[in-house]
Motif scaffolding. Structure first.
Motif, short mmCIF file in Angstrom:
data_model
loop_
_atom_site.label_atom_id
_atom_site.label_comp_id
_atom_site.label_asym_id
_atom_site.label_seq_id
_atom_site.Cartn_x
_atom_site.Cartn_y
_atom_site.Cartn_z
N MET A 450 1.10 -1.36 0.05
CA MET A 450 -0.06 0.11 -0.15
C MET A 450 0.85 1.15 0.00
O MET A 450 0.84 2.21 -0.59
CB MET A 450 -0.85 0.19 1.06
CG MET A 450 -2.02 -1.09 1.21
SD MET A 450 -3.02 -0.76 -0.13
CE MET A 450 -3.99 -2.42 -0.22
N ALA A 451 1.98 1.05 0.84
CA ALA A 451 3.01 2.50 1.10
C ALA A 451 3.48 2.68 -0.46
O ALA A 451 3.69 3.81 -0.88
CB ALA A 451 4.00 2.21 1.84
N TRP A 452 3.62 1.59 -1.05
CA TRP A 452 4.55 1.84 -2.39
C TRP A 452 3.27 2.29 -3.57
O TRP A 452 3.81 3.31 -4.41
CB TRP A 452 4.79 0.47 -3.05
CG TRP A 452 5.41 0.12 -4.42
CD1 TRP A 452 4.74 -0.40 -5.47
CD2 TRP A 452 6.53 1.06 -4.91
NE1 TRP A 452 5.79 -0.26 -6.38
CE2 TRP A 452 6.56 0.63 -6.21
CE3 TRP A 452 7.47 1.90 -4.49
CZ2 TRP A 452 7.39 1.07 -7.07
CZ3 TRP A 452 8.31 2.51 -5.21
CH2 TRP A 452 8.46 1.84 -6.51
N ILE A 453 2.25 1.72 -3.61
CA ILE A 453 1.22 2.40 -4.37
C ILE A 453 0.95 3.98 -4.16
O ILE A 453 0.84 4.72 -4.94
CB ILE A 453 -0.21 1.70 -4.26
CG1 ILE A 453 0.08 0.23 -4.81
CG2 ILE A 453 -1.37 2.22 -5.08
CD1 ILE A 453 -0.96 -0.81 -4.61
N MET A 454 1.03 4.23 -2.96
CA MET A 454 0.81 5.78 -2.62
C MET A 454 1.70 6.58 -2.81
O MET A 454 1.78 7.53 -3.39
CB MET A 454 0.54 5.77 -0.81
CG MET A 454 -0.32 4.94 -0.23
SD MET A 454 -2.29 5.57 -0.97
CE MET A 454 -2.25 7.25 -0.48
N GLU A 455 3.23 6.05 -3.02
CA GLU A 455 4.24 6.55 -3.38
C GLU A 455 4.18 6.97 -4.80
O GLU A 455 4.64 7.93 -5.55
CB GLU A 455 5.58 5.96 -3.10
CG GLU A 455 6.88 6.73 -3.36
CD GLU A 455 7.97 5.93 -3.04
OE1 GLU A 455 9.07 5.95 -3.41
OE2 GLU A 455 7.97 5.09 -1.86
N LEU A 456 3.68 5.95 -5.55
CA LEU A 456 3.63 5.85 -7.16
C LEU A 456 2.36 7.15 -7.54
O LEU A 456 2.61 7.95 -8.25
CB LEU A 456 3.07 4.80 -7.49
CG LEU A 456 4.08 3.58 -7.92
CD1 LEU A 456 3.47 2.12 -8.22
CD2 LEU A 456 5.17 3.92 -8.51
N LEU A 457 1.21 7.22 -6.68
CA LEU A 457 0.29 8.07 -6.82
C LEU A 457 0.82 9.30 -6.63
O LEU A 457 0.41 10.27 -7.35
CB LEU A 457 -0.71 7.74 -6.20
CG LEU A 457 -2.16 8.81 -6.10
CD1 LEU A 457 -2.78 8.80 -7.39
CD2 LEU A 457 -2.85 8.35 -5.01
N GLU A 458 1.52 9.61 -5.35
CA GLU A 458 2.00 10.88 -5.09
C GLU A 458 3.14 11.59 -6.24
O GLU A 458 2.92 12.63 -6.79
CB GLU A 458 2.79 10.97 -3.82
CG GLU A 458 3.38 12.12 -3.42
CD GLU A 458 3.97 12.37 -1.98
OE1 GLU A 458 4.37 13.30 -1.36
OE2 GLU A 458 3.90 11.13 -1.27
N SER A 459 4.10 10.57 -6.67
CA SER A 459 4.82 10.96 -7.85
C SER A 459 4.17 11.55 -9.09
O SER A 459 4.45 12.27 -9.63
CB SER A 459 5.63 9.68 -7.98
OG SER A 459 6.49 9.38 -6.91
N ASN A 460 2.92 10.56 -9.39
CA ASN A 460 2.39 10.77 -10.69
C ASN A 460 1.48 12.30 -10.50
O ASN A 460 1.49 13.12 -11.51
CB ASN A 460 1.30 9.67 -10.82
CG ASN A 460 0.40 10.09 -12.07
OD1 ASN A 460 -0.58 10.60 -12.20
ND2 ASN A 460 0.72 9.34 -13.16
N LEU A 461 1.05 12.50 -9.26
CA LEU A 461 0.41 13.93 -8.89
C LEU A 461 1.29 15.05 -9.05
O LEU A 461 1.03 15.99 -9.84
CB LEU A 461 -0.27 13.80 -7.63
CG LEU A 461 -1.54 12.89 -7.51
CD1 LEU A 461 -1.92 12.77 -6.09
CD2 LEU A 461 -2.70 13.35 -8.52
N GLN A 462 2.49 14.75 -8.82
CA GLN A 462 3.60 15.89 -8.74
C GLN A 462 3.79 16.18 -10.51
O GLN A 462 4.11 17.28 -10.36
CB GLN A 462 4.59 15.36 -7.88
CG GLN A 462 4.56 15.57 -6.53
CD GLN A 462 5.93 14.84 -5.74
OE1 GLN A 462 6.65 14.23 -6.13
NE2 GLN A 462 5.91 15.27 -4.28
N MET A 463 4.07 15.13 -11.01
CA MET A 463 4.19 15.22 -12.21
C MET A 463 3.08 15.98 -13.29
O MET A 463 3.24 16.93 -13.71
CB MET A 463 4.50 13.97 -13.12
CG MET A 463 4.57 14.10 -14.59
SD MET A 463 4.31 12.30 -15.26
CE MET A 463 2.84 11.70 -15.00
#
Length: 638
Positions: A450-463
């Motif tokens: 779950m933490a990994w998916i949240m990290e991916l989502l956060e990176s995508n939003l920053q982009m």
């Protein structure tokens, strides 16, 4: 005493000669050898004994032939009977008695067949009508099975004295249902939901079961156990397949399942769950019980019959689950596959108890393997979710800095998935060490996932935030999405999976975006308000500004910023309130001080009010209109 011992010795010699001698010449040679070896074995004594024994043998053969002829007459009348023998209890008892006597005769005389060719010949002839008798028994067995399958009882578990009712499973109802049949066949049946599984179907009347057991006992004793099992399993298999069909289970190949549209497959999965529960918890235990009663005392026949009866339906159940497991890993399939996994997992004890014998070992192994493949499918779906987040492109910016669809989708998806937290933890514990993690030792595999998916989502939003031309709007976008994420984490199982530290860290990030927004939007104006005449004040074209120019600059900057940002939106009411309060605390004190300095400035003097377009209250009212997405209402007052 000596005469008696000699008599026994001569009898043994006679028996040896008779056993070893395959014809009269050989027997005579053996007697000659005995007479030379010991005087007590004279040819006269041995011949006398042999002659007496020969007479005994002739009388025994005559008795055997007479017995077999009598049994053949008795059995033949039943073999050729045109009516079912078990329609008359007297006939069935007489038929079984005759078969019992025939079997007993075989057992008694068979050891002597090798020593006496005539006895062997009698038994070979008897085997012919033994087979005829068994064929007729087999036919009677089949008739009893078919008649018994026309109705059946639904009873509570063993020892319950409640009355039973005839029932059928109705596959047309949305839920598992029992159709209660009354004696009036014209009466419309009423469906009742099946909410418990502690029931046993007595698919045959007790009297029929007893009759079947008596027949099975004779067929096994005669060496036709497999044939009996085959007839039994053929009849019961048809009944079981019909029951599965009524429960909504179609016979679908793996290819047909994988080609099926997802919406149709969802319906099939719902039917599968109901059918699997009824099969493993009601139908199969009932078949096990019936096998044990029909083949009581013959465990090998009971086990073989049960396997042959249930194997096809079990493979049908497992193949469907397997087809889904090896199919598409699209994220939308997660929840139904979780349902499949949980159902099969919860049924594993029933697989173990129903298929505990050696014949069913393969079915147990298949069930375990398919459960593992369903777990692999679930992990594969989360990998596909990761890819979906990575591949989601940064196209046009979300209007007004609002909530991005990928944020809403991922967070609601994870919240829904975490309702099956226990199952997911079980699935991911089988896959430890395969997930990217800096500290997997202190977290569960699911927490890491779950933490990994949240990290991916956060990176995508920053982009995605970088496509906004306005840095303040970029911060609003990140605030909106960050706040939504933290809220969804807080009010679900995600909170306990990610932990308090994660929540504090991301709440702090929202504060950072808030400060970033304030700096990029208002620092320039605030610097204008705070600058004294003697300090390094903002300037235009390298020239220091007067108090009047500063007021004019502030009014222009404020109006332009308000006009733009009144169309921006902060979805969360509390975040919107906090941001307004922070902005008011940031801006109003400086603005109030500036107005007072302007009013006391010799440069402006009594004409200060002419340059003050907004009072402190006006600025506060405008701030309260920010972030509602409607363009604001305070601006109409000036």
């Amino acid at each position: 005493m000596e005469d008696n011992s000699e008599e026994k010795l001569i009898e043994v010699a006679r028996h040896i000669a008779k056993t070893l001698g395959h014809n009269e010449s050989m027997t005579d040679d053996i007697l000659q050898i005995f007479s030379k070896f010991d005087g007590r074995f004279s040819r006269d004594k041995l011949s006398e004994k042999m002659s007496g024994a020969a007479g005994d043998d002739l009388r025994a053969r005559a008795s055997l032939e007479q017995t077999l002829e009598s049994l053949e007459r008795q059995i033949s009348q039943f073999v050729v009977a045109e009516h079912p023998i078990w329609s008359d209890s007297v006939d069935s008892s007489a038929f079984l008695d005759s078969i019992d006597e025939l079997i007993a005769t075989f057992r008694y005389w068979n050891p002597m067949a090798n020593a006496d060719q005539s006895i062997g010949a009698c038994l070979v002839r008897a085997e012919d009508f033994m087979q005829q008798a068994i064929f007729r028994l087999e036919e009677e067995f089949r008739l009893l099975m078919e008649r018994g399958c026309e109705s059946f009882e639904l009873a509570r578990p063993y020892g319950n004295g409640d009355s039973t009712e005839n029932v059928l499973f109705d596959s047309d109802d949305d839920d598992e249902a029992i159709i209660t049949n009354g004696e009036d066949h014209n009466q419309i049946p009423v469906a009742q939901p099946l909410t418990r599984y502690d029931i046993v179907i007595d698919a045959l009347p007790s009297g029929t079961i007893n009759d079947l057991h008596e027949i099975a006992k004779r067929m096994v004793a005669a060496g036709f156990g497999k044939e009996c099992s085959h007839v039994y399993s053929g009849c019961r298999r048809e009944f079981l397949e019909e029951s599965m069909s009524r429960l909504g289970m179609q016979k679908l190949s793996i290819e047909e399942v994988q080609r099926m549209p997802w919406q149709d497959l969802e319906d099939e999965i719902d039917k599968w769950i109901k059918a699997a529960n009824v099969a493993l918890r009601i139908l199969f235990p009932s078949e096990r019980r019936l096998c044990d009663r029909v083949f009581f005392g013959f465990s090998f026949a009971a086990d073989l019959s049960f396997m042959e009866v249930c194997r096809g339906s079990t493979i049908q159940i497992l193949n469907f689950a397997d087809a889904v497991a090896i199919g598409s890993r699209s994220p939308e399939r997660l929840f139904k596959i979780l349902d499949l996994f949980e159902t099969l997992r919860d049924l594993m004890p029933d697989f173990e108890s129903n298929f505990s014998d050696q014949y069913c070992l393969g079915l147990r192994k298949d069930a375990v393997a398919i459960l593992k493949r369903l777990g692999e499918a679930i992990r594969g779906i989360f990998m596909e979710l990761e890819n979906l987040i990575r591949r989601d492109p940064a196209k046009a910016p979300v209007p007004r800095g609002g909530l991005h669809p990928i944020t809403r989708y991922v967070m609601n998806y994870l919240r829904a998935a975490c309702r099956s937290r226990q199952t997911l933890e079980q699935v991911f514990e089988e896959n430890v060490n395969l997930l990217p993690s800096k500290d997997s030792s202190s977290s569960s595999s699911l927490s890491v996932q779950m933490a990994w998916i949240m990290e991916l989502l956060e990176s995508n939003l920053q982009m995605k935030s970088k496509i906004y031309g306005d840095s303040a709007l970029c911060s609003v976008f990140m605030m909106n999405n960050g706040r939504y994420i933290v809220q969804k984490v807080n009010d679900s199982e995600l909170g306990s999976l990610l932990g308090d530290d994660w929540i504090r860290k991301h709440t702090a990030k929202i504060k950072q975006f808030q400060m970033s927004y304030q700096r990029s939007s208002w620092n320039k104006a605030l610097g204008m308000l705070k600058a004294d005449n003697g300090s390094a004040a903002p300037n235009v074209a390298g020239k220091s500004l007067s108090m009047k120019d500063k007021m004019k600059f502030f009014n222009s900057h404020f109006e332009e910023t308000f006009k733009t940002q009144s169309h921006w939106i902060i979805f969360d009411e509390q975040l919107r309130k906090d941001l307004r309060i922070s902005l008011a605390n940031f801006l109003l004190p400086a603005y109030g001080n500036f107005i007072r300095r302007l009013q006391n400035s010799p440069e402006v003097g009594k004409h200060a009010d002419k340059h003050i377009k907004y009072t402190v209250e006006d600025i506060e009212a405008h701030i309260k209109d920010l972030f509602q997405g409607d363009g604001g209402s305070a601006g109409s007052r000036k």
